[in-house]
Design an enzyme around this catalytic site. Structure first.
Site, PDB file in Angstrom:
ATOM      1  N   TYR A 281      -6.068  10.709   4.911  1.00 13.59           N
ATOM      2  CA  TYR A 281      -4.674  10.998   4.586  1.00 13.59           C
ATOM      3  C   TYR A 281      -4.626  11.849   3.313  1.00 13.59           C
ATOM      4  O   TYR A 281      -5.664  12.241   2.775  1.00 13.59           O
ATOM      5  CB  TYR A 281      -3.872   9.685   4.498  1.00 13.59           C
ATOM      6  CG  TYR A 281      -3.856   8.966   5.825  1.00 13.59           C
ATOM      7  CD1 TYR A 281      -3.214   9.533   6.925  1.00 13.59           C
ATOM      8  CD2 TYR A 281      -4.532   7.767   6.010  1.00 13.59           C
ATOM      9  CE1 TYR A 281      -3.228   8.917   8.173  1.00 13.59           C
ATOM     10  CE2 TYR A 281      -4.555   7.143   7.252  1.00 13.59           C
ATOM     11  CZ  TYR A 281      -3.899   7.723   8.330  1.00 13.59           C
ATOM     12  OH  TYR A 281      -3.929   7.118   9.559  1.00 13.59           O
TER      13      TYR A 281
ATOM     14  N   GLN B 134       0.855  -1.189   0.000  1.00 15.56           N
ATOM     15  CA  GLN B 134       0.000   0.000   0.000  1.00 15.56           C
ATOM     16  C   GLN B 134       0.892   1.241   0.000  1.00 15.56           C
ATOM     17  O   GLN B 134       1.684   1.442   0.921  1.00 15.56           O
ATOM     18  CB  GLN B 134      -0.929   0.020   1.213  1.00 15.56           C
ATOM     19  CG  GLN B 134      -1.980   1.131   1.090  1.00 15.56           C
ATOM     20  CD  GLN B 134      -2.881   1.267   2.302  1.00 15.56           C
ATOM     21  OE1 GLN B 134      -2.404   1.330   3.423  1.00 15.56           O
ATOM     22  NE2 GLN B 134      -4.184   1.336   2.070  1.00 15.56           N
TER      23      GLN B 134
END
Ligand code: FNR
Length: 358
Positions: free
Chosen positions: A185, A101
């Site tokens: 994020y 990721q």
């Protein structure tokens, strides 16, 4: 015969032996500078011996200031790729597909680890200036770290950092790259009008707010070989019903725009703002969003959130609500979730325990 939890699935030339994916989960266990340690080798390796089809690393930062804590994984240099290479190799040797990721924490960066309080780190405590679409900090923080409203040059630098990180990930031996655009994020901050107040071509309209996500996914796609898949994780909604925010309708629209670029939408939710109103955190609590994106696009989806029981995971696949069952916390309780699921579902003939354990 319809697919079930133990049906294999292919994305481009990458085939997962079953529909279980280990959800990305930060381990806050790097000793310094984002390099993988024995903890990552053992933690991720044991989830692969546990039978999952795909094992995904934690959020792995594309540049130092994109880490949540100083102890997060990074993938911004050859040294980082070398440290992760044994992790990816071991996952593959155990029959799972290794996935990474790729992440940038944006305004949620520069924090201490959860067990050290998850509090903002100032520069004299090893913290750093964070970067975000707008200079508002994570709301209600007592002493937020310094925050930089990104210039267009900064945006270009971040897009390039994703490209470089993708190249290092490939060199490390990962087969799937997942772009992290969820949980408040950096990329999610651009998507949501609750965090993005820009007036240039990266803020305002849907096209503008989604621009950086298209740029990042396209640049990762260019680096990533044609035979290997790219995923994206999104928060399908901000769960902020009473204000201008990112919604499931916009998620469906974005998913359709990305259908030529990504091979799966990993559908999570929330994380942008502490005022979020989560309707439920019970079993399958985010599955309806995955199901809706699956229905209204041509792209496979992963469902995550509150999946703990083998019968539950199996039903998601059999009932065509999702293409992957993405399991987080249950994998912390039981690394052998998939092998135990095979026993419970009467599918022992479709997956084998490691020879060493038989
Ligand atoms: C997470 N989660 C998470 N999500 C993500 O996209 N990247 C990450 O690095 C992390 N890190 C992380 C660490 C820990 C300790 C937990 C418990 C969770 C969220 C996780 O992947 C998953 O989406 C949620 O936990 C919901 O799924 P479960 O746990 O209900 O299966």
């Amino acid at each position: 015969m319809s697919d079930d939890l133990f049906s294999s699935i292919s994305f481009r030339d990458s085939t997962a032996r079953n529909r279980v994916m280990v959800s990305p989960m930060c381990q806050y266990s790097c000793t310094g500078d984002g390099l993988a340690t024995d903890w990552h080798r053992v933690h991720l390796g044991s989830r692969a011996t546990g039978g999952a089809g795909i094992v995904m690393t934690e959020a792995t930062a594309v540049e130092p200031r994109g880490r949540i804590s100083p102890n997060d994984l990074g993938i911004w240099s050859e040294e980082h790729a070398d440290a992760l290479e044994p992790v990816a190799r071991f996952i593959r040797e155990q029959g799972s597909v290794p996935a990474i990721q790729l992440a940038h924490a944006g305004r949620k960066a520069s924090k201490s680890r959860p067990w050290e309080g998850n509090t903002p780190l100032q520069s004299d405590e090893g913290g750093w200036e964070t970067a975000a679409p707008s200079a508002d900090t994570w709301p209600y923080e007592s002493e937020p770290p310094e925050i930089r409203e990104m210039t267009k040059d900064d945006i270009g630098t971040v897009v390039d950092a994703f490209a470089t990180a993708a190249q290092h990930s490939l060199d490390a031996g990962f087969e799937i790259a997942e772009v992290h655009a969820a949980h408040g994020y950096l990329l999610h901050e651009f998507l949501s009008p609750a965090a993005n107040h820009r007036e240039d071509e990266y803020g305002g309209s849907f096209e503008n707010r989604t621009r950086i996500v298209r740029e990042v996914t396209e640049t990762v796609r260019e680096i990533w070989p044609d035979d290997k898949p790219v995923f994206i994780r999104i928060s399908a909604t901000d769960w902020l019903p009473n204000r201008d925010s990112w919604t499931i309708e916009e998620s469906v629209r974005l998913a359709n725009q990305l259908s030529d670029v990504v091979d799966l939408i990993d559908v999570s939710a929330g994380g942008l703002h502490p005022d979020q109103q989560i309707p439920s955190t019970g079993p399958n609590y985010q599955v309806p969003y995955a199901e809706r994106i699956r229905e209204q696009t041509e792209i496979p989806v992963g469902a995550v959130g509150g999946i703990t029981e083998p019968t539950q995971a199996d039903a998601l696949i059999r009932n065509e609500r999702a293409d992957l069952a993405v399991v987080g916390r249950e994998h912390l309780r039981d690394p052998y979730f998939t092998l135990h699921a095979a026993e419970e579902l009467g599918a022992e003939d479709r997956i084998e325990w490691p020879q060493q354990y038989r």
